[in-house]
Design a protein around this motif. Structure first.
Motif, PDB file in Angstrom:
ATOM      1  N   ILE A 221      20.935  -6.052 -12.735  1.00 31.88           N
ATOM      2  CA  ILE A 221      21.078  -6.475 -14.128  1.00 31.88           C
ATOM      3  C   ILE A 221      22.021  -7.666 -14.225  1.00 31.88           C
ATOM      4  CG2 ILE A 221      22.131  -5.815 -16.340  1.00 31.88           C
ATOM      5  CD1 ILE A 221      20.923  -3.108 -16.046  1.00 31.88           C
ATOM      6  N   SER A 222      23.149  -7.572 -13.524  1.00 28.29           N
ATOM      7  CA  SER A 222      24.136  -8.657 -13.543  1.00 28.29           C
ATOM      8  C   SER A 222      23.525  -9.954 -13.038  1.00 28.29           C
ATOM      9  CB  SER A 222      25.341  -8.271 -12.683  1.00 28.29           C
ATOM     10  OG  SER A 222      26.258  -9.330 -12.594  1.00 28.29           O
ATOM     11  N   THR A 223      22.756  -9.877 -11.959  1.00 24.95           N
ATOM     12  CA  THR A 223      22.134 -11.072 -11.378  1.00 24.95           C
ATOM     13  C   THR A 223      21.143 -11.707 -12.346  1.00 24.95           C
ATOM     14  OG1 THR A 223      22.350 -10.121  -9.153  1.00 24.95           O
ATOM     15  CG2 THR A 223      20.794 -11.938  -9.431  1.00 24.95           C
ATOM     16  N   ILE A 224      20.278 -10.890 -12.927  1.00 20.52           N
ATOM     17  CA  ILE A 224      19.280 -11.385 -13.874  1.00 20.52           C
ATOM     18  C   ILE A 224      19.949 -12.040 -15.080  1.00 20.52           C
ATOM     19  CG2 ILE A 224      17.469 -10.698 -15.496  1.00 20.52           C
ATOM     20  CD1 ILE A 224      16.542 -10.742 -12.619  1.00 20.52           C
ATOM     21  N   ASN A 225      20.970 -11.394 -15.617  1.00 17.60           N
ATOM     22  CA  ASN A 225      21.626 -11.919 -16.819  1.00 17.60           C
ATOM     23  C   ASN A 225      22.440 -13.173 -16.544  1.00 17.60           C
ATOM     24  OD1 ASN A 225      21.301 -10.142 -19.374  1.00 17.60           O
ATOM     25  ND2 ASN A 225      21.527  -8.663 -17.731  1.00 17.60           N
TER      26      ASN A 225
END
Length: 387
Positions: free
Chosen positions: A178-182
Protein backbone atom coordinates in the motif's frame (compact mmCIF):
# COMPACT_ATOMS: atom_id res chain seq x y z
CA UNK A 1 -20.51 9.99 -9.63
CA UNK A 2 -18.80 6.57 -9.44
CA UNK A 3 -15.53 8.08 -8.20
CA UNK A 4 -17.40 10.07 -5.54
CA UNK A 5 -19.20 6.95 -4.30
CA UNK A 6 -15.94 5.00 -4.32
CA UNK A 7 -14.24 7.61 -2.12
CA UNK A 8 -17.23 7.87 0.21
CA UNK A 9 -17.38 4.10 0.49
CA UNK A 10 -13.67 3.95 1.35
CA UNK A 11 -14.10 6.63 4.01
CA UNK A 12 -17.11 4.97 5.64
CA UNK A 13 -15.40 1.57 5.64
CA UNK A 14 -12.46 3.26 7.30
CA UNK A 15 -14.61 4.77 10.05
CA UNK A 16 -16.24 1.39 10.70
CA UNK A 17 -12.84 -0.29 10.89
CA UNK A 18 -11.57 2.47 13.17
CA UNK A 19 -14.54 2.07 15.52
CA UNK A 20 -14.11 -1.71 15.81
CA UNK A 21 -10.33 -1.43 16.10
CA UNK A 22 -10.70 1.05 18.95
CA UNK A 23 -12.96 -1.32 20.87
CA UNK A 24 -10.45 -4.16 20.62
CA UNK A 25 -7.26 -2.10 20.66
CA UNK A 26 -6.02 -3.61 23.94
CA UNK A 27 -6.42 -7.24 22.86
CA UNK A 28 -5.33 -6.87 19.25
CA UNK A 29 -1.58 -6.84 18.65
CA UNK A 30 -2.19 -5.42 15.16
CA UNK A 31 -3.64 -2.21 16.56
CA UNK A 32 -1.66 0.72 17.96
CA UNK A 33 -1.76 4.51 17.89
CA UNK A 34 -0.16 4.71 14.45
CA UNK A 35 -2.66 2.39 12.79
CA UNK A 36 -5.52 4.36 14.35
CA UNK A 37 -4.10 7.72 13.18
CA UNK A 38 -3.59 6.39 9.65
CA UNK A 39 -7.13 5.01 9.38
CA UNK A 40 -8.58 8.22 10.87
CA UNK A 41 -6.77 10.45 8.34
CA UNK A 42 -7.78 8.25 5.40
CA UNK A 43 -11.39 8.03 6.59
CA UNK A 44 -11.78 11.80 7.09
CA UNK A 45 -10.23 12.61 3.74
CA UNK A 46 -12.23 10.18 1.60
CA UNK A 47 -15.54 10.70 3.41
CA UNK A 48 -15.32 14.48 3.18
CA UNK A 49 -14.13 14.47 -0.43
CA UNK A 50 -16.86 12.03 -1.47
CA UNK A 51 -19.56 14.16 0.18
CA UNK A 52 -18.23 17.40 -1.32
CA UNK A 53 -18.38 15.95 -4.83
CA UNK A 54 -21.77 14.27 -4.39
CA UNK A 55 -23.32 17.44 -2.97
CA UNK A 56 -21.60 19.65 -5.60
CA UNK A 57 -20.00 21.91 -3.00
CA UNK A 58 -17.28 24.42 -3.83
CA UNK A 59 -14.34 22.41 -5.25
CA UNK A 60 -11.99 24.90 -3.59
CA UNK A 61 -12.93 23.37 -0.25
CA UNK A 62 -10.99 20.28 -1.27
CA UNK A 63 -7.73 22.18 -0.82
CA UNK A 64 -8.05 21.61 2.92
CA UNK A 65 -8.34 17.87 2.21
CA UNK A 66 -5.24 17.77 0.04
CA UNK A 67 -4.26 14.12 -0.34
CA UNK A 68 -0.53 14.75 -0.69
CA UNK A 69 -0.69 16.97 2.37
CA UNK A 70 -2.40 14.21 4.34
CA UNK A 71 -0.16 11.54 2.87
CA UNK A 72 2.98 13.18 4.24
CA UNK A 73 1.53 12.41 7.68
CA UNK A 74 0.52 8.89 6.69
CA UNK A 75 4.02 8.03 5.40
CA UNK A 76 5.75 8.18 8.83
CA UNK A 77 2.70 6.62 10.49
CA UNK A 78 3.02 3.58 8.23
CA UNK A 79 6.74 3.31 8.96
CA UNK A 80 6.26 3.62 12.73
CA UNK A 81 3.42 1.10 12.56
CA UNK A 82 5.58 -1.43 10.73
CA UNK A 83 8.39 -0.74 13.20
CA UNK A 84 6.21 -1.44 16.24
CA UNK A 85 4.55 -4.43 14.58
CA UNK A 86 7.67 -6.27 13.39
CA UNK A 87 9.84 -5.40 16.39
CA UNK A 88 7.06 -6.16 18.87
CA UNK A 89 7.33 -2.67 20.40
CA UNK A 90 3.98 -1.89 21.95
CA UNK A 91 4.60 1.39 23.76
CA UNK A 92 4.65 4.93 22.37
CA UNK A 93 8.11 6.54 22.49
CA UNK A 94 8.72 10.28 22.52
CA UNK A 95 11.52 9.97 19.98
CA UNK A 96 8.90 8.87 17.43
CA UNK A 97 7.64 12.46 17.34
CA UNK A 98 10.71 13.48 15.35
CA UNK A 99 9.18 11.74 12.34
CA UNK A 100 6.33 14.28 12.27
CA UNK A 101 8.47 17.44 12.14
CA UNK A 102 8.95 17.40 8.36
CA UNK A 103 5.31 16.52 7.57
CA UNK A 104 4.07 19.43 9.67
CA UNK A 105 6.54 21.80 7.99
CA UNK A 106 5.44 20.50 4.58
CA UNK A 107 1.75 21.00 5.36
CA UNK A 108 2.32 24.54 6.69
CA UNK A 109 4.43 25.31 3.63
CA UNK A 110 1.66 24.17 1.26
CA UNK A 111 -1.01 26.08 3.17
CA UNK A 112 1.02 29.31 3.11
CA UNK A 113 1.87 28.95 -0.57
CA UNK A 114 -1.61 27.92 -1.71
CA UNK A 115 -2.80 31.50 -2.50
CA UNK A 116 0.30 31.96 -4.69
CA UNK A 117 0.35 28.55 -6.36
CA UNK A 118 -0.36 29.97 -9.83
CA UNK A 119 2.40 32.57 -9.60
CA UNK A 120 5.16 30.38 -8.20
CA UNK A 121 8.22 30.04 -10.40
CA UNK A 122 9.14 26.61 -11.71
CA UNK A 123 12.34 26.46 -9.57
CA UNK A 124 10.25 26.86 -6.41
CA UNK A 125 7.88 24.14 -7.56
CA UNK A 126 10.81 21.92 -8.51
CA UNK A 127 12.29 22.37 -5.04
CA UNK A 128 8.98 21.31 -3.51
CA UNK A 129 8.83 18.24 -5.73
CA UNK A 130 12.44 17.22 -5.01
CA UNK A 131 11.96 17.60 -1.25
CA UNK A 132 8.84 15.46 -1.34
CA UNK A 133 10.61 12.91 -3.56
CA UNK A 134 13.54 12.61 -1.12
CA UNK A 135 11.17 12.41 1.83
CA UNK A 136 8.94 9.72 0.30
CA UNK A 137 11.78 7.59 -1.08
CA UNK A 138 13.65 7.75 2.24
CA UNK A 139 10.69 6.30 4.09
CA UNK A 140 10.15 3.72 1.37
CA UNK A 141 13.70 2.46 1.92
CA UNK A 142 13.18 2.48 5.70
CA UNK A 143 10.08 0.32 5.19
CA UNK A 144 11.94 -1.93 2.76
CA UNK A 145 14.77 -2.35 5.26
CA UNK A 146 12.30 -3.30 8.01
CA UNK A 147 10.53 -5.84 5.82
CA UNK A 148 13.82 -7.21 4.52
CA UNK A 149 15.44 -7.73 7.91
CA UNK A 150 12.40 -9.21 9.57
CA UNK A 151 10.72 -11.19 6.76
CA UNK A 152 12.53 -11.53 3.44
CA UNK A 153 16.18 -11.74 4.49
CA UNK A 154 15.86 -12.85 8.08
CA UNK A 155 18.93 -14.99 8.80
CA UNK A 156 17.27 -16.43 11.88
CA UNK A 157 14.33 -17.96 10.02
CA UNK A 158 13.07 -21.10 11.70
CA UNK A 159 10.79 -23.91 10.71
CA UNK A 160 8.26 -23.13 13.43
CA UNK A 161 6.06 -20.29 12.24
CA UNK A 162 2.71 -20.09 13.98
CA UNK A 163 -0.40 -18.50 12.57
CA UNK A 164 0.14 -15.42 14.72
CA UNK A 165 3.53 -14.74 13.09
CA UNK A 166 2.14 -15.37 9.62
CA UNK A 167 -0.65 -12.90 10.35
CA UNK A 168 1.81 -10.16 11.31
CA UNK A 169 4.02 -10.83 8.28
CA UNK A 170 1.02 -10.77 5.96
CA UNK A 171 -0.20 -7.47 7.41
CA UNK A 172 3.28 -5.94 7.15
CA UNK A 173 3.74 -6.99 3.53
CA UNK A 174 0.33 -5.69 2.49
CA UNK A 175 0.98 -2.34 4.17
CA UNK A 176 4.35 -2.13 2.43
CA UNK A 177 2.53 -2.72 -0.87
CA UNK A 178 0.00 0.00 0.00
CA UNK A 179 2.79 2.40 0.95
CA UNK A 180 4.60 1.76 -2.35
CA UNK A 181 1.49 2.26 -4.48
CA UNK A 182 0.51 5.46 -2.67
CA UNK A 183 3.99 6.95 -2.81
CA UNK A 184 4.14 6.40 -6.58
CA UNK A 185 0.67 7.92 -7.04
CA UNK A 186 1.48 10.91 -4.85
CA UNK A 187 4.72 11.61 -6.75
CA UNK A 188 2.99 11.38 -10.14
CA UNK A 189 0.12 13.56 -8.91
CA UNK A 190 2.47 16.18 -7.52
CA UNK A 191 4.54 16.19 -10.70
CA UNK A 192 1.48 16.74 -12.90
CA UNK A 193 0.14 19.37 -10.53
CA UNK A 194 3.38 21.37 -10.48
CA UNK A 195 4.71 21.12 -14.00
CA UNK A 196 1.60 20.64 -16.13
CA UNK A 197 -0.65 23.11 -14.32
CA UNK A 198 -3.12 20.26 -14.04
CA UNK A 199 -6.47 21.50 -12.88
CA UNK A 200 -7.18 18.16 -11.26
CA UNK A 201 -4.28 18.61 -8.86
CA UNK A 202 -4.35 15.92 -6.22
CA UNK A 203 -7.32 14.24 -7.90
CA UNK A 204 -5.07 12.50 -10.43
CA UNK A 205 -5.55 8.74 -10.11
CA UNK A 206 -7.36 9.28 -6.80
CA UNK A 207 -9.25 6.04 -7.47
CA UNK A 208 -6.04 4.06 -6.82
CA UNK A 209 -5.70 4.82 -3.08
CA UNK A 210 -9.49 4.67 -2.73
CA UNK A 211 -9.55 1.12 -4.11
CA UNK A 212 -6.44 -0.02 -2.21
CA UNK A 213 -7.67 1.26 1.17
CA UNK A 214 -11.15 -0.14 0.52
CA UNK A 215 -9.64 -3.59 -0.09
CA UNK A 216 -7.67 -3.32 3.13
CA UNK A 217 -10.67 -2.24 5.20
CA UNK A 218 -12.90 -4.98 3.74
CA UNK A 219 -10.21 -7.59 4.40
CA UNK A 220 -9.99 -6.46 8.02
CA UNK A 221 -13.75 -6.44 8.52
CA UNK A 222 -14.25 -9.96 7.18
CA UNK A 223 -11.26 -11.47 9.03
CA UNK A 224 -11.88 -12.03 12.77
CA UNK A 225 -8.18 -12.63 13.44
CA UNK A 226 -7.34 -9.21 11.94
CA UNK A 227 -10.26 -7.37 13.48
CA UNK A 228 -10.25 -8.72 17.02
CA UNK A 229 -6.71 -9.95 17.50
CA UNK A 230 -5.33 -13.39 18.04
CA UNK A 231 -5.87 -13.44 21.79
CA UNK A 232 -9.30 -14.85 20.92
CA UNK A 233 -7.56 -17.66 19.06
CA UNK A 234 -4.79 -18.44 21.56
CA UNK A 235 -5.63 -22.14 21.69
CA UNK A 236 -5.47 -22.32 17.92
CA UNK A 237 -2.06 -20.63 17.97
CA UNK A 238 -0.68 -23.13 20.44
CA UNK A 239 -2.09 -26.01 18.43
CA UNK A 240 -0.54 -24.73 15.22
CA UNK A 241 2.84 -24.29 16.91
CA UNK A 242 2.81 -28.08 17.19
CA UNK A 243 1.06 -29.00 13.96
CA UNK A 244 3.35 -26.94 11.76
CA UNK A 245 6.47 -28.71 12.97
CA UNK A 246 8.06 -31.01 10.47
CA UNK A 247 7.62 -33.85 12.96
CA UNK A 248 3.94 -34.03 12.04
CA UNK A 249 4.43 -33.78 8.32
CA UNK A 250 6.57 -36.91 8.04
CA UNK A 251 4.04 -39.13 6.29
CA UNK A 252 3.27 -39.42 2.61
CA UNK A 253 0.13 -41.25 1.51
CA UNK A 254 1.29 -41.91 -2.05
CA UNK A 255 4.89 -43.08 -2.02
CA UNK A 256 7.14 -41.86 -4.84
CA UNK A 257 9.91 -44.29 -4.01
CA UNK A 258 10.60 -46.97 -6.58
CA UNK A 259 9.82 -50.50 -5.40
CA UNK A 260 12.22 -53.00 -6.90
CA UNK A 261 11.66 -56.22 -4.97
CA UNK A 262 8.88 -58.77 -5.18
CA UNK A 263 8.10 -58.84 -1.45
CA UNK A 264 7.54 -55.06 -1.28
CA UNK A 265 5.36 -55.16 -4.39
CA UNK A 266 3.13 -57.73 -2.72
CA UNK A 267 2.96 -55.64 0.47
CA UNK A 268 2.07 -52.56 -1.59
CA UNK A 269 -0.97 -54.29 -3.06
CA UNK A 270 -2.03 -55.45 0.38
CA UNK A 271 -1.36 -52.29 2.42
CA UNK A 272 -1.79 -49.21 0.23
CA UNK A 273 -5.59 -49.24 0.30
CA UNK A 274 -5.47 -49.00 4.11
CA UNK A 275 -2.32 -46.93 4.50
CA UNK A 276 -4.14 -44.01 6.13
CA UNK A 277 -5.58 -46.37 8.74
CA UNK A 278 -2.13 -47.80 9.53
CA UNK A 279 -0.57 -44.33 9.84
CA UNK A 280 -3.39 -43.26 12.15
CA UNK A 281 -2.74 -46.28 14.37
CA UNK A 282 0.99 -45.51 14.48
CA UNK A 283 0.31 -41.87 15.38
CA UNK A 284 -2.15 -42.92 18.06
CA UNK A 285 0.42 -45.22 19.58
CA UNK A 286 3.07 -42.51 19.33
CA UNK A 287 0.86 -40.24 21.41
CA UNK A 288 1.52 -42.69 24.25
CA UNK A 289 4.90 -41.23 24.99
CA UNK A 290 5.86 -43.85 27.59
CA UNK A 291 6.92 -46.32 24.91
CA UNK A 292 8.95 -43.75 22.96
CA UNK A 293 10.80 -42.59 26.06
CA UNK A 294 12.82 -45.79 25.86
CA UNK A 295 15.74 -45.24 23.47
CA UNK A 296 15.87 -49.03 22.92
CA UNK A 297 12.23 -49.24 21.85
CA UNK A 298 12.35 -50.98 18.47
CA UNK A 299 10.19 -51.12 15.41
CA UNK A 300 9.55 -54.79 16.22
CA UNK A 301 8.15 -53.82 19.61
CA UNK A 302 5.94 -51.21 17.99
CA UNK A 303 4.67 -53.83 15.53
CA UNK A 304 3.91 -56.10 18.46
CA UNK A 305 2.06 -53.30 20.30
CA UNK A 306 0.03 -52.54 17.17
CA UNK A 307 -0.54 -56.24 16.50
CA UNK A 308 0.58 -56.04 12.92
CA UNK A 309 3.37 -58.02 11.21
CA UNK A 310 6.86 -56.58 11.53
CA UNK A 311 7.27 -56.66 7.74
CA UNK A 312 4.21 -54.46 7.32
CA UNK A 313 5.58 -51.81 9.64
CA UNK A 314 9.00 -51.90 8.00
CA UNK A 315 7.33 -51.38 4.63
CA UNK A 316 5.30 -48.42 5.93
CA UNK A 317 8.34 -46.66 7.38
CA UNK A 318 10.43 -47.36 4.30
CA UNK A 319 7.95 -46.18 1.67
CA UNK A 320 5.49 -43.88 3.46
CA UNK A 321 7.59 -42.14 6.10
CA UNK A 322 10.07 -39.40 5.21
CA UNK A 323 12.33 -40.20 8.15
CA UNK A 324 13.73 -43.30 9.82
CA UNK A 325 12.06 -45.00 12.76
CA UNK A 326 14.85 -43.75 15.02
CA UNK A 327 14.22 -40.14 13.97
CA UNK A 328 10.49 -40.69 14.29
CA UNK A 329 10.97 -41.65 17.95
CA UNK A 330 13.18 -38.61 18.53
CA UNK A 331 10.70 -36.27 16.88
CA UNK A 332 7.84 -37.56 18.98
CA UNK A 333 9.82 -36.88 22.14
CA UNK A 334 10.40 -33.32 20.93
CA UNK A 335 6.71 -32.96 20.10
CA UNK A 336 5.85 -34.09 23.62
CA UNK A 337 8.35 -31.62 25.09
CA UNK A 338 6.68 -28.78 23.15
CA UNK A 339 3.29 -29.85 24.44
CA UNK A 340 4.66 -29.73 27.98
CA UNK A 341 6.23 -26.29 27.40
CA UNK A 342 2.92 -24.95 26.13
CA UNK A 343 1.12 -26.36 29.16
CA UNK A 344 3.43 -24.30 31.45
CA UNK A 345 5.59 -27.24 32.53
CA UNK A 346 8.57 -24.89 32.87
CA UNK A 347 6.74 -22.74 35.40
CA UNK A 348 7.71 -25.23 38.10
CA UNK A 349 10.47 -27.25 36.40
CA UNK A 350 13.70 -26.73 34.49
CA UNK A 351 14.69 -27.59 30.93
CA UNK A 352 16.95 -30.30 32.34
CA UNK A 353 13.96 -31.84 34.07
CA UNK A 354 11.94 -31.56 30.85
CA UNK A 355 14.67 -33.43 28.94
CA UNK A 356 14.46 -36.36 31.35
CA UNK A 357 10.66 -36.25 31.38
CA UNK A 358 10.50 -36.93 27.63
CA UNK A 359 13.15 -39.66 27.68
CA UNK A 360 16.52 -38.01 27.03
CA UNK A 361 19.45 -39.12 29.19
CA UNK A 362 21.06 -35.66 29.20
CA UNK A 363 20.20 -32.06 28.45
CA UNK A 364 22.89 -31.85 25.75
CA UNK A 365 21.25 -34.68 23.80
CA UNK A 366 17.85 -33.02 24.24
CA UNK A 367 19.27 -29.64 23.15
CA UNK A 368 20.76 -31.07 19.93
CA UNK A 369 17.63 -33.07 19.11
CA UNK A 370 15.31 -30.11 19.77
CA UNK A 371 17.34 -27.81 17.54
CA UNK A 372 17.66 -30.45 14.83
CA UNK A 373 13.88 -30.95 14.72
CA UNK A 374 12.63 -27.37 15.16
CA UNK A 375 15.53 -25.19 14.04
CA UNK A 376 15.52 -23.53 17.48
CA UNK A 377 17.17 -24.23 20.79
CA UNK A 378 14.74 -24.96 23.65
CA UNK A 379 15.37 -21.51 25.17
CA UNK A 380 14.85 -19.78 21.82
CA UNK A 381 11.55 -21.60 21.37
CA UNK A 382 10.37 -20.55 24.83
CA UNK A 383 11.24 -16.92 24.05
CA UNK A 384 9.35 -17.06 20.71
CA UNK A 385 6.34 -18.63 22.36
CA UNK A 386 6.17 -15.78 24.89
CA UNK A 387 6.65 -13.06 22.25
Amino acid sequence: MFLSLLQLNSGLLGFLTLFLFQIKSKSNVLVNIYSLITILLISIRFTALGLIQLLHLDPLQTRNLNYNGIFVLIIPCLYLYLNTLLLNRKIFMKKDLIHFILPIIFIIYKILLYPFKNTLAIPSKLTLFILFLIYAVTYWFLNFNLIGKNIWFNKNKVRIINKHTKLINKAALFLFFISTINILRALISLYLQIFNKDSFGDMNFIWIPAVVWSILFINILISPELLYGYNLFVDLIKKENIEQLEIVNVWTIKSKKEINNTHSIKLKKRLDSNIIKYIAEIEKRASNIESFKDSKYSISELAQDLRIPNSHLNYIFKYHCKISFSDYKKNNRIRHSIELIQSDYLRTSTLESLAKEVGFTSYNTFFCSFKDVTGLSPKEYVVQLKA
